[in-house]
Write a protein that holds these residues in place. Structure first.
Motif, short mmCIF file in Angstrom:
data_model
loop_
_atom_site.label_atom_id
_atom_site.label_comp_id
_atom_site.label_asym_id
_atom_site.label_seq_id
_atom_site.Cartn_x
_atom_site.Cartn_y
_atom_site.Cartn_z
N LEU B 244 39.64 -6.00 -92.68
CA LEU B 244 39.61 -6.01 -91.02
C LEU B 244 38.26 -5.65 -90.38
O LEU B 244 37.83 -6.41 -89.54
CB LEU B 244 40.61 -4.76 -90.71
N TYR B 245 37.66 -4.71 -90.94
CA TYR B 245 36.35 -4.34 -90.33
C TYR B 245 35.31 -5.54 -90.74
O TYR B 245 34.21 -5.64 -89.94
CB TYR B 245 35.72 -3.11 -90.78
N GLY B 246 35.57 -6.08 -91.89
CA GLY B 246 34.61 -7.13 -92.52
C GLY B 246 34.60 -8.13 -91.46
O GLY B 246 33.72 -9.02 -91.38
N PHE B 247 35.85 -8.68 -90.77
CA PHE B 247 35.73 -9.83 -89.74
C PHE B 247 35.57 -9.43 -88.48
O PHE B 247 35.85 -9.93 -87.48
CB PHE B 247 37.08 -10.47 -90.08
N GLY B 248 35.29 -7.83 -88.21
CA GLY B 248 34.88 -7.28 -86.99
C GLY B 248 36.07 -6.72 -86.20
O GLY B 248 36.04 -6.58 -84.94
N GLY B 249 37.20 -6.46 -86.93
CA GLY B 249 38.50 -5.97 -85.95
C GLY B 249 37.91 -4.40 -86.21
O GLY B 249 37.00 -3.78 -86.78
N LYS B 250 38.99 -3.68 -85.62
CA LYS B 250 38.84 -2.29 -85.93
C LYS B 250 40.56 -1.64 -85.76
O LYS B 250 41.46 -2.18 -85.35
CB LYS B 250 38.10 -1.47 -84.75
N TYR B 251 40.78 -0.33 -86.17
CA TYR B 251 42.08 0.23 -86.03
C TYR B 251 42.57 0.36 -84.88
O TYR B 251 43.79 -0.22 -84.42
CB TYR B 251 42.09 1.52 -86.64
N PHE B 252 41.91 1.05 -83.90
CA PHE B 252 42.63 1.23 -82.41
C PHE B 252 41.51 0.87 -81.47
O PHE B 252 40.32 0.76 -81.48
CB PHE B 252 42.78 2.76 -82.47
N ASP B 253 42.02 0.68 -80.25
CA ASP B 253 41.29 0.19 -79.02
C ASP B 253 40.96 1.71 -78.38
O ASP B 253 41.32 2.76 -78.94
CB ASP B 253 42.02 -0.80 -78.29
N ASP B 254 40.16 1.63 -77.30
CA ASP B 254 39.61 2.95 -76.56
C ASP B 254 40.81 3.81 -76.31
O ASP B 254 40.71 4.83 -76.24
CB ASP B 254 38.75 2.61 -75.71
N ALA B 255 41.95 2.88 -75.89
CA ALA B 255 43.03 3.94 -75.28
C ALA B 255 44.12 4.32 -76.44
O ALA B 255 45.05 5.00 -76.00
CB ALA B 255 43.96 2.94 -74.35
N GLY B 256 43.60 4.02 -77.73
CA GLY B 256 44.18 4.61 -78.81
C GLY B 256 45.64 3.79 -79.21
O GLY B 256 46.31 4.25 -80.02
#
Lengths: 298, 460, 310
Positions: B244-256
């Motif tokens: 996920l992070y290797g492809f530039g994604g992340k767990y949550f957006d700023d609003a959670g």
């Protein structure tokens, strides 16, 4: 002083221990679960101090697509398992009567064996037999030349569903057969003899004599097994853990997960109550069946 | 009539009592806890120097951890033995007991939940996964160690522990546990000899891995391309986070809200699915736990393997490995715009809120995170530990010559997803990702469902 | 002559078919257990050898020794080449997970459950089958409906109840609920059996001056032995296999785990040691299998009069 107890009083006293236990360990628990299910309980069961949320937990349950998926699987599993168990169990029970006395004795001993195996251990057994690399089943299929390499019995969705059903059928055909043996034994021998004298062929005898006589037993046994299959938990927990994905998750295993993995007692209780409601429907049929066949002293 | 009723009530009570009494005398083995008074008999204590033996109040501190506490893989005692020895010499009136938990994280976690729900005072110190901290802390099951209310850990101890790791075990500003006593960070193992033979450099991007694997697999029949653990389990979730992070994604957006349905996340999952579709990773990965997944690499049958750093310490041991001297270990690759990431799983120790001897527990905890025990832990189990002096200790370096490799990996360490709903989120991800890699669901559908379920669980 | 001959062929043909059917059923019912038995007799590690051996060429009882915790360090050392865990550690772990404790616990739990649930349900069955009172059917249904409730529904409150009674981590926390989990089914089985006995037994006994409790104890119970027996076996097996409650209330403590809970724990700790897991399976099934086998005639006879008779 001599005490004279009237019969109803004695009956009441005799029933009392069973009643107290059943109330404490079943009815009280349902009420308690019902209360839990109306509260928002996260990581605690102290419902007195937690917010009362009416039917919010039920709304969550019914909104979740996974509830409907597990309901579908549970129903499919129950249907397939009971029908197959009936077929196999009936076959085994009939065979026991058909073969010679000596073989029949051996068969009875063999048939009873899978029944004694605890469900969680049954799950272990099949985990080994369905092992992806060295499982006996894959090995047999490969040696027969049916497949190139052992199928992934517990990983491929369709296979996993039916592997679970197979494991259940293996164990529970046994109890089905035992029940039907009881039913068969109760059919008076002279009815058979009369049919034989009439020159009825065996298939005809089975269809016109045995089956109708056995039908009430079959029905009760089906209901009994159906209720049991709807509650399946151990087998799933030990064999697939609900996988792959959530394909083999049953309603009971969902409830358990919400209790002890997520600590959501409120939501888990709502799941449990839904399971209970579904089973009560089937149980009502079962009990009315039994009631009709009562022959107790009135 | 009334006399009869009296009798009835009397007999009712009798029956209830009889039922209860009948259940009484059955033997009931119990874990005995609480304080025990141990009187040391003089005759048997040949080596004891004191001439006057005073009856001592012994407090038992029970540590819950899995079977690994009973094992050693290096030149040191098993952890529980090391801890017992250290505690005994410093606090002779504290007795340490080990309560063995499950090695399977899920069963282990569920066991804790039942203990906490029962407000069980038996266990004082609990080994907790870094990703459980938020959940247990939010539920109020752990004793904060720096909130000004006893028990609070001695700042002299925490001063020597690596701050970044302590941060991972802090929830809402409160330190919930000390850790790690042992930790894992994911990275990429590769066959150095094979890559050199075919003129490749260690891969930097995920595309590189595919190119290299395809080329070598074509020329070296029987080789598996890339192994990893894809069983429906936490290990799969850890691998997923790395992609996920290797492809530039992340767990949550700023609003959670769950952000794992982004285009980057989709690219990551499609990549994983294609690995299996294209035969670079065998379909069996979906059944492998970590221990299963490493087998092919260790026996020289795989080109790449993703796993924790702990294999470093025995991959050069010819008794255990067939690839001695033929391997390399680098941080996980990343696509352009992505972050090279290795999921960090640290195992910390926390004090239970329901413990009945918190002060003694704190003393034991401090001993466990003081230098001598930390060094023993490193020698018996391998890194990583919380204590910073461990890494420069000559014995440790001599025992683990591959230690410097870890530094590179540690830079890419990815903090686990922190949420009180972690168990549910992990389950959801394990289920959905597993559904995708087994072909049950299209990647897009799996991620959409995952996020919908996660938002439902977290209340967004 | 020819008719006689064809009859003989027919008989032989039938006999052959009967044998074939028996063998088929035996293969279906016994193959899994047979393979587990065979795995349990293989030396450690041999269970992963391909081609698979259906029966080990050199059977050994080593796995059973390991499961019972009587294995020596040296033996583990010679077998565990390549394993990451040192033999000394392994020996200690194996000893700590000895299967003797769960077997003993299960025996205690199941015997207690069988005895008490028989006691309680024979009383209630007697009332239902042979005493005159109103709401008879309602009472029976009240009991039966209870039994329909899945343990998943009752597990959480039962757990909290056991906690408030201070019974967690004791065998009593398994015994008491299990007694009542089995009471409804036992009541039903026994009541059906009681109903088979002639109803004038009581009148005859009364004439002889027996009190109601004496009639129950000295007249009815002995006559209903097969029914009681099969209900007892049901209760014994039910509590022998009960998993969800046992694993919740034992809270992971080996000293109070029964066979199913310990089995799961064992299979997690020794995930790859399938010879050991198989040996543990055989040990936990052998006793109940033997018991059921010896008494199968009574079990089936008890059931004949039981729940599923129309």
């Amino acid at each position: 002083m001599k005490i004279r107890l009237r019969e109803p009083t004695i009956a009441f006293l005799f029933l009392l221990p069973a009643f107290i236990g059943v109330i404490v360990f079943y009815y009280y628990q349902i009420v308690q679960t019902g209360i839990y299910s109306l509260h928002n309980l996260q990581h605690t069961a102290d419902w007195q101090t937690q917010p009362f949320v009416w039917f919010k937990n039920y709304a969550t349950v019914f909104r979740s697509t996974y509830f409907w998926q597990s309901l579908r699987f549970t129903v499919y599993f129950t249907f397939m398992a009971t029908v197959l168990e009936l077929a196999v169990g009936l076959g085994m029970a009939m065979a026991t009567f058909w073969v010679s006395r000596w073989l029949g004795g051996i068969l009875r001993a063999i048939i009873i064996m899978p029944w004694v195996i605890p469900p969680i251990i049954n799950a272990m057994i099949w985990r080994w037999l369905f092992h992806a690399d060295v499982g006996l089943f894959g090995y047999i299929l490969v040696s027969l030349g049916l497949v190139d390499k052992p199928p992934l019995f517990l990983t491929e969705p369709m296979l996993a569903v039916h592997s679970v059903i197979f494991a259940d059928v293996w164990k529970n055909s046994s109890i089905m057969a035992i029940f039907l043996l009881g039913g068969l034994a109760a059919i008076p021998a002279d009815i058979y003899d009369a049919a034989k004298v009439d020159g009825a062929r065996s298939w005809f005898r089975f269809r016109k004599v045995t089956l109708p006589m056995l039908l009430p037993t079959i029905l009760v046994a089906l209901l009994f097994r159906g209720i049991d299959a709807l509650r399946t938990f151990d087998l799933i927990y030990g064999l697939t853990g609900g996988g792959p994905g959530t394909v083999t998750e049953t309603l009971s295993s969902f409830a358990y997960k919400y209790y002890f993995t997520y600590g959501k007692f409120g939501l888990g209780s709502a799941y449990a109550i839904v399971v209970f409601a579904i089973i009560v429907g089937l149980a009502a049929v079962y009990l009315s069946r039994i009631r009709r066949n009562m022959r107790f002293k009135e | 009539m009334s006399r009869e009723r009296k009798w009835l009530v009397g007999i009712c009570i009798l029956v209830v009592l009889a039922t209860l009494a009948a259940c009484g005398p059955t033997p009931t083995p119990q874990v005995i806890k609480e304080k025990e008074t141990v009187v040391v008999p003089v005759k048997e204590t040949v080596t004891v120097k004191e001439t006057v033996v005073v009856p001592q109040e012994k407090t038992t501190v029970t540590i819950a951890y899995n079977q690994y506490f009973n094992m050693t893989f290096g030149p040191a005692d098993p952890p529980i033995v090391a801890i017992k020895k250290a505690v005994e010499s410093k606090y002779p009136n504290i007795k340490v007991e080990l309560l063995v938990t499950s090695t399977e994280a899920k069963t282990w976690h569920d066991m804790y939940t039942t203990w906490f729900m029962a407000k069980d005072p038996t266990v004082d110190i609990l080994g907790v996964g870094g990703y459980w901290t938020a959940e247990f802390a939010e539920a109020g099951w752990l004793e904060p160690l720096n909130d000004g209310v006893a028990p609070d850990v001695d700042p002299k101890i925490t001063a020597k522990l690596i701050p970044a790791y302590l941060e991972a075990h802090t929830y809402k500003g409160k330190l919930m546990g000390l850790g790690p006593w042992w930790g894992g960070i994911g990275g990429l193992y590769y066959r150095k000899d094979l890559l050199e033979k075919y003129g490749f450099k260690p891969p930097q991007t995920y595309d590189d891995v595919v190119t290299i694997a395809k080329t070598i697999m074509a020329k070296e029949p029987g080789m598996t391309g890339w192994t990893w653990s894809g069983k429906k389990d936490v290990a799969l979730v850890n691998r997923w986070f790395e992609y996920l992070y290797g492809f530039g994604g992340k767990y949550f957006d700023d609003a959670g809200k769950c952000a794992m349905n982004s285009p980057q996340a989709l690219a990551a999952l499609e990549y994983m699915v294609n690995l299996i579709k294209d035969g670079i990773s065998p379909a069996e990965v979906a059944t492998w736990k970590e221990e299963d997944s490493m087998v092919r690499f260790v026996s020289g049958q795989a080109i790449f393997h993703t796993g924790r750093q702990d294999m470093l310490f025995w991959l050069d041991n010819p008794e255990k490995s067939k690839v001695v001297g033929k391997w390399g270990f680098i941080p996980n690759p990343a696509q352009p715009g992505g972050r090279r990431s290795g999921t960090y799983e640290g195992w910390a120790f926390a004090i239970s809120k329901f413990s009945d001897s918190k002060d003694a527990a704190l003393k034991v905890l401090e001993v466990m995170f003081d230098f001598p025990v930390q060094k023993e832990l490193n020698l018996s189990q391998g890194p990583v530990q919380a204590h910073m002096d461990v890494y420069t200790d000559p014995d440790v370096i001599k025992n683990n010559p591959n230690m410097p490799l870890i530094e590179e990996i540690a830079k890419t360490a990815l903090a686990p997803l922190s949420s009180p709903q972690y168990p549910e989120i992990a389950d959801i991800l394990a289920e959905e990702i597993h559904a995708a890699i087994t072909g049950l669901k299209a990647p897009k559908a799996a991620l959409t469902d995952a996020c919908a379920r996660i938002d439902l669980a977290t209340g967004h | 002559m020819s008719a006689k001959l064809s009859h003989r062929y027919r008989t032989q043909y039938t006999y052959l078919m009967q044998t074939v059917v028996t063998i088929l059923i035996a293969v279906f019912c016994l193959t899994p257990m047979f393979y587990i038995l065979s795995t349990s007799l293989k030396p450690r590690g041999a269970e992963y050898m391909i081609p698979l051996e259906l029966w080990p060429s050199k059977p050994t009882l080593q796995a059973y020794r390991a499961v019972l915790g009587i294995v020596e360090e040296a033996e583990l050392a010679s077998e565990s080449k390549g394993s990451m865990v040192l033999p000394a550690d392994q020996a200690r772990i194996v000893k700590s997970l000895s299967f003797v404790t769960p077997l003993r616990n299960s025996l205690i739990v199941s015997s207690a459950v069988a005895a008490f649930s028989l006691l309680i349900s024979s009383l209630s069955a007697y009332a239902i089958a042979r005493l005159r009172f109103r709401y008879k059917i309602q009472s029976l249904i009240f009991l039966q409906l209870g039994a329909m409730i899945p343990i998943a529904v009752t597990i959480a409150p039962t757990f909290m109840l056991m906690r408030s009674l201070g019974l967690l981590r004791t065998l009593l926390a398994m015994i008491i609920p299990n007694i009542f989990y089995n009471v409804p089914m036992s009541t039903w089985l026994i009541a059906c059996y009681f109903a088979e006995l002639p109803f004038d037994l009581e009148d005859a006994a009364k004439v002889d001056g027996y009190k109601p409790i004496q009639i129950f104890w000295k007249v009815i119970i002995p006559l209903a032995a097969p029914g009681l027996f099969s209900a007892g076996v049901f209760a014994f097996l039910g509590s022998w296999g009960e998993f969800m409650l046992a694993s919740a209330v034992s809270m992971g403590i080996p000293a109070v785990q029964t066979v199913p809970a310990a089995m799961l724990n064992f299979s997690v700790q020794f995930r790859y040691e399938w010879t050991w897991i198989s040996a543990a399976i055989i040990l936990s099934v052998a006793l109940v299998a033997f018991m059921t086998l010896v008494f199968q005639r009574w079990v089936i006879r008890g059931l004949t009069a039981g729940a599923v008779k129309y």
